[in-house]
Design a protein around this motif. Structure first.
Motif, PDB file in Angstrom:
ATOM      1  N   LYS A  88       0.824  -1.213   0.000  1.00 36.59           N
ATOM      2  CA  LYS A  88       0.000   0.000   0.000  1.00 36.59           C
ATOM      3  C   LYS A  88       0.850   1.252   0.000  1.00 36.59           C
ATOM      4  O   LYS A  88       0.561   2.211  -0.706  1.00 36.59           O
ATOM      5  CB  LYS A  88      -0.870   0.015   1.267  1.00 36.59           C
ATOM      6  N   VAL A  89       1.912   1.244   0.805  1.00 38.25           N
ATOM      7  CA  VAL A  89       2.694   2.469   0.974  1.00 38.25           C
ATOM      8  C   VAL A  89       3.344   2.917  -0.341  1.00 38.25           C
ATOM      9  O   VAL A  89       3.123   4.042  -0.774  1.00 38.25           O
ATOM     10  CB  VAL A  89       3.730   2.293   2.102  1.00 38.25           C
ATOM     11  N   TRP A  94       0.533   4.027  -2.972  1.00 36.77           N
ATOM     12  CA  TRP A  94      -0.147   5.298  -2.724  1.00 36.77           C
ATOM     13  C   TRP A  94       0.824   6.463  -2.721  1.00 36.77           C
ATOM     14  O   TRP A  94       0.447   7.591  -3.053  1.00 36.77           O
ATOM     15  CB  TRP A  94      -0.962   5.227  -1.429  1.00 36.77           C
ATOM     16  N   MET A  98       3.104  18.369   4.613  1.00 46.86           N
ATOM     17  CA  MET A  98       2.329  17.772   3.524  1.00 46.86           C
ATOM     18  C   MET A  98       1.549  18.822   2.749  1.00 46.86           C
ATOM     19  O   MET A  98       1.159  18.594   1.609  1.00 46.86           O
ATOM     20  CB  MET A  98       1.346  16.730   4.077  1.00 46.86           C
ATOM     21  N   PHE A 141      -6.758  11.825   0.012  1.00 49.62           N
ATOM     22  CA  PHE A 141      -7.152  10.418   0.204  1.00 49.62           C
ATOM     23  C   PHE A 141      -5.916   9.520   0.129  1.00 49.62           C
ATOM     24  O   PHE A 141      -5.723   8.630   0.967  1.00 49.62           O
ATOM     25  CB  PHE A 141      -8.183  10.068  -0.867  1.00 49.62           C
ATOM     26  N   ALA A 142      -5.047   9.797  -0.857  1.00 50.32           N
ATOM     27  CA  ALA A 142      -3.811   9.027  -0.979  1.00 50.32           C
ATOM     28  C   ALA A 142      -2.955   9.201   0.268  1.00 50.32           C
ATOM     29  O   ALA A 142      -2.377   8.237   0.776  1.00 50.32           O
ATOM     30  CB  ALA A 142      -3.033   9.466  -2.219  1.00 50.32           C
ATOM     31  N   PHE A 143      -2.905  10.440   0.791  1.00 52.43           N
ATOM     32  CA  PHE A 143      -2.138  10.704   2.006  1.00 52.43           C
ATOM     33  C   PHE A 143      -2.631   9.833   3.160  1.00 52.43           C
ATOM     34  O   PHE A 143      -1.831   9.196   3.862  1.00 52.43           O
ATOM     35  CB  PHE A 143      -2.242  12.188   2.363  1.00 52.43           C
ATOM     36  N   GLU A 197      -4.205   7.021   3.002  1.00 49.61           N
ATOM     37  CA  GLU A 197      -3.874   5.618   2.743  1.00 49.61           C
ATOM     38  C   GLU A 197      -2.398   5.346   3.059  1.00 49.61           C
ATOM     39  O   GLU A 197      -2.051   4.288   3.576  1.00 49.61           O
ATOM     40  CB  GLU A 197      -4.161   5.268   1.277  1.00 49.61           C
ATOM     41  N   ILE A 198      -1.536   6.322   2.722  1.00 46.12           N
ATOM     42  CA  ILE A 198      -0.107   6.142   2.999  1.00 46.12           C
ATOM     43  C   ILE A 198       0.122   6.047   4.502  1.00 46.12           C
ATOM     44  O   ILE A 198       0.824   5.155   4.983  1.00 46.12           O
ATOM     45  CB  ILE A 198       0.714   7.314   2.407  1.00 46.12           C
ATOM     46  N   ALA A 210      -2.003   5.179   6.835  1.00 45.24           N
ATOM     47  CA  ALA A 210      -2.534   3.911   7.339  1.00 45.24           C
ATOM     48  C   ALA A 210      -1.588   2.768   6.995  1.00 45.24           C
ATOM     49  O   ALA A 210      -1.308   1.900   7.828  1.00 45.24           O
ATOM     50  CB  ALA A 210      -3.919   3.649   6.750  1.00 45.24           C
ATOM     51  N   GLY A 211      -1.062   2.782   5.771  1.00 43.54           N
ATOM     52  CA  GLY A 211      -0.154   1.728   5.345  1.00 43.54           C
ATOM     53  C   GLY A 211       1.117   1.711   6.167  1.00 43.54           C
ATOM     54  O   GLY A 211       1.603   0.650   6.570  1.00 43.54           O
ATOM     55  N   ILE A 212       1.677   2.890   6.462  1.00 45.14           N
ATOM     56  CA  ILE A 212       2.919   2.952   7.237  1.00 45.14           C
ATOM     57  C   ILE A 212       2.681   2.439   8.656  1.00 45.14           C
ATOM     58  O   ILE A 212       3.431   1.593   9.157  1.00 45.14           O
ATOM     59  CB  ILE A 212       3.469   4.394   7.265  1.00 45.14           C
ATOM     60  N   LEU A 258       0.378   0.510   9.741  1.00 47.67           N
ATOM     61  CA  LEU A 258       0.052  -0.916   9.711  1.00 47.67           C
ATOM     62  C   LEU A 258       1.316  -1.765   9.683  1.00 47.67           C
ATOM     63  O   LEU A 258       1.321  -2.911  10.128  1.00 47.67           O
ATOM     64  CB  LEU A 258      -0.786  -1.192   8.458  1.00 47.67           C
ATOM     65  N   ASN A 259       2.409  -1.226   9.176  1.00 47.72           N
ATOM     66  CA  ASN A 259       3.649  -1.983   9.079  1.00 47.72           C
ATOM     67  C   ASN A 259       4.674  -1.604  10.139  1.00 47.72           C
ATOM     68  O   ASN A 259       5.818  -2.031  10.076  1.00 47.72           O
ATOM     69  CB  ASN A 259       4.259  -1.803   7.692  1.00 47.72           C
ATOM     70  N   ALA A 288      -0.868  -4.328  12.718  1.00 53.44           N
ATOM     71  CA  ALA A 288      -2.288  -4.524  12.437  1.00 53.44           C
ATOM     72  C   ALA A 288      -3.081  -4.897  13.683  1.00 53.44           C
ATOM     73  O   ALA A 288      -4.296  -4.789  13.700  1.00 53.44           O
ATOM     74  CB  ALA A 288      -2.454  -5.612  11.379  1.00 53.44           C
ATOM     75  N   ILE A 311     -11.387   4.596   4.594  1.00 48.75           N
ATOM     76  CA  ILE A 311     -11.912   5.585   3.658  1.00 48.75           C
ATOM     77  C   ILE A 311     -13.300   6.056   4.091  1.00 48.75           C
ATOM     78  O   ILE A 311     -13.632   7.238   3.992  1.00 48.75           O
ATOM     79  CB  ILE A 311     -11.936   5.003   2.227  1.00 48.75           C
ATOM     80  N   LEU A 312     -14.104   5.134   4.665  1.00 49.18           N
ATOM     81  CA  LEU A 312     -15.462   5.527   5.053  1.00 49.18           C
ATOM     82  C   LEU A 312     -15.443   6.600   6.128  1.00 49.18           C
ATOM     83  O   LEU A 312     -16.258   7.511   6.128  1.00 49.18           O
ATOM     84  CB  LEU A 312     -16.231   4.305   5.560  1.00 49.18           C
TER      85      LEU A 312
END
Lengths: 297, 296
Positions: free
Chosen positions: A268-269, A272, B78, B95-97, B99-100, B102-104, B106-107, B114, B204-205
């Motif tokens: 994902k990272v 995006w 940003m 929105f992309a921000f 997601e980024i 959340a992705g970071i 999460l890892n 998670a 996203i919701l």
């Protein structure tokens, strides 16, 4: 060999993303409108196909039901979103009006479907579950192959339609400047619903193909597919149909390969981040050339 | 006060703060679909600083402001790339921000990845309520200043504001950054209310709903996010109560769908949101002195 198999799987998944990404790119390119009902249309057609098949209809009849409902829903959405966009209030958040209505529709569709069928994922008994063949160890599912071919043919036809026909010229003129298009005798009120019929058609087809290929449906399938399709659309460039194809296939492949190598979360990272960079520095997408919606960046 | 009422008030307070976080850039014409991103940064920063077991165990009087300011710093950095985009592109970029972010997170194994992260210091309404009141007052104050006036002028017409000598870029960066601070604040407070945070809460919701609070409430006046957040918090509960009282289950089941209908209807009938300048004039000025000179 395993990697080749994964690439094939990725292309198959990508073909679903392609159709949804094209639907997104059409509405953005023509109407400058981020249509958030697309995941809902996708999901509704998939759910109806599943439900009608479960009720004993032939799957083709079920798919027709799904498609008709999605197109009709898309026309209803047109009435309540784009049509009110033309009212001018003259401020910077004005372009958000159809976006907000489309979010409203997304909420309506999701919850009506949840109310009728619940939130559990359902299994779709595909008539083609065992239709596959093998070339030197790589398995090709026939329905997946057909859907890949179908999506490419459809999008090719769409691009011809935009380029060569009277309707396509009218659509492109609206994309460039609706007011001038009206002055030149284009009936905007009649042409814009065409975009929504196309959107409904593409989403419904993608939803049906997804159901047939992956054999499960749930009220939430649209969100995941739409998020990836948006990523594909941005990579290909907003308003660029061929870009949406390349982006959709690319995202499908990246998703499958990254799940194969590292698991689903980590990819994902970079994806995006790439999206954000493209949006900020190169909004026309990686391939530059756009067919519709020129001059909006 | 029953536990049910307290629960609703907690959610309402958090919704109001996050609504102001998105409202401030929106009041300057910038739509932010990345509320989740700021909330995640604030929540995790605060949880890491304040947690006794796995974090640093600092007092919350220090960690909540620190988390908010850190989120503000990220928002400030940003804002430069994000504000290069406009309209639909900005919506997609924010929105992309999110997601980024959340992705970071999460890892990041240091904050549990998670599986989420526990927050050890629990607070009741005594922290949340005053902060919320403060945020609302701050929102009203900010709009009444010259800075707020510039924001409104950019919202109405950016090129004309630029012609009149408003430093539009500075104002937009400022609005976005202050919004980020409030987003981080909401995230930090969330952790202390619910004792556990996980990224999956802020998808996203969530960002969509926050943007809806603001746009349904109206971006013209600081009343907008307040009314929008209340509207969105109370309407489902009212529909549920109606369903329970009348015994018609359809109300309870359909309450979110009904909600969607209300949103679509609102956009048709009242596209500027519930609270507009003219509506406020109608409410608060009982008799407007009619001038004989008609301007324009």
């Amino acid at each position: 060999m395993l990697i080749l198999q994964q690439i094939v799987n990725g292309l198959m998944l990508g073909s679903v993303y392609v159709m949804v990404a094209v639907a997104f790119t059409l509405t953005i390119g023509m109407l400058n409108f981020l249509n958030f009902t697309i995941p809902a249309l996708f999901m509704v057609s998939a759910m109806i196909t599943w439900a009608a098949t479960a009720a004993g209809f032939h799957w083709l009849v079920a798919a027709t039901f799904g498609m008709i409902v999605a197109i009709l829903a898309s026309l209803v959405i047109e009435r309540f979103t784009y049509r009110y966009m033309k009212a001018k209030y003259g401020d910077a958040t004005e372009h958000a009006l159809p976006l907000v209505s489309s979010l409203g529709f997304l909420i309506i569709f999701e919850h009506v479907v949840i109310m009728i069928w619940g939130t559990d994922p359902m299994t779709f008994n595909s008539p083609f579950a065992h239709a596959k063949f093998e070339i030197s160890g790589i398995i090709f599912g026939i329905p997946q192959l057909i859907s890949l071919a179908l999506s490419l043919v459809l999008v090719f036809g769409l691009s011809l339609l935009l380029k060569k026909t009277q309707l396509g010229r009218a659509l492109r003129s609206i994309a460039e400047k609706p007011d001038t298009a009206t002055l030149m005798g284009v009936d905007v009120g009649k042409i814009v619903p065409v975009v929504f019929v196309m959107t409904g058609f593409l989403c419904a087809l993608a939803g049906i193909l997804f159901t047939v290929n992956y054999q499960h449906v749930s009220p939430y399938i649209g969100d995941h597919v739409a998020t990836n399709a948006i990523a594909g659309m941005v990579i290909g460039g907003l308003g660029n149909i061929w870009g949406a194809i390349a982006g959709g296939l690319l995202i499908g492949m990246v998703e499958v390969l990254s799940i194969h190598f590292w698991g689903a979360d980590i990819i994902k990272v970079p994806v995006w981040t790439l999206m954000l960079l493209i949006l900020v520095f190169r909004p026309a997408g990686l391939f530059g050339h756009t067919q519709i919606g020129k001059g909006k960046f | 006060m029953s536990a049910y009422m307290t629960g609703i008030i907690i959610i309402l307070c958090l919704n109001i703060i996050i609504a102001y976080s998105v409202f401030l850039p929106a009041a300057a014409g910038q739509l932010n679909l990345g509320a989740a991103g700021f909330m995640i940064i604030g929540a995790y920063m605060d949880a890491y600083l304040s947690s006794a077991d796995e974090g640093l165990g600092l007092p919350i009087a220090l960690t909540i402001p620190a988390a908010a300011l850190f989120t503000g710093l990220i928002g400030f950095l940003m804002s430069f790339p994000i504000l290069r985009t406009k309209g639909v592109y900005m919506i997609l970029a924010t929105f992309a921000f999110a997601e980024i972010v959340a992705g970071i997170v999460l890892n990041m194994e240091v904050v549990g990845g998670a599986s989420g992260f526990p927050v050890t210091t629990h607070t009741e309404l005594e922290v949340l309520l005053p902060v919320t009141v403060g945020v609302v007052l701050f929102g009203f104050y900010l709009i009444s200043t010259r800075f707020g006036l510039s924001m409104r002028s950019i919202h109405d017409d950016e090129s004309v504001s630029l012609l009149f000598g408003v430093n539009t870029h500075l104002v937009k960066v400022g609005a976005f950054t202050i919004g980020a601070v409030l987003g981080g604040l909401a995230g930090a407070l969330y952790g202390h209310q619910f004792d556990y945070i996980e990224v999956q809460n802020w998808g996203i919701l969530f960002s969509i709903y926050v943007l809806l609070y603001v746009l349904i409430g109206g971006t013209q006046t600081p009343w907008g996010p307040l009314v929008g957040a209340m509207f969105f918090t109370f309407i489902p509960e009212i529909l549920r109560a109606v369903g329970d009282a009348t015994g018609i289950e359809l109300f309870t089941e359909l309450r979110f769908a009904a909600f969607g209908v209300i949103i679509v209807g609102m956009m048709v009938l009242r596209p500027e949101g519930i609270m507009t300048r003219t509506f406020l004039e109608l409410l608060f000025r009982k008799s407007t002195p009619k001038s004989d000179i008609k301007l324009s």
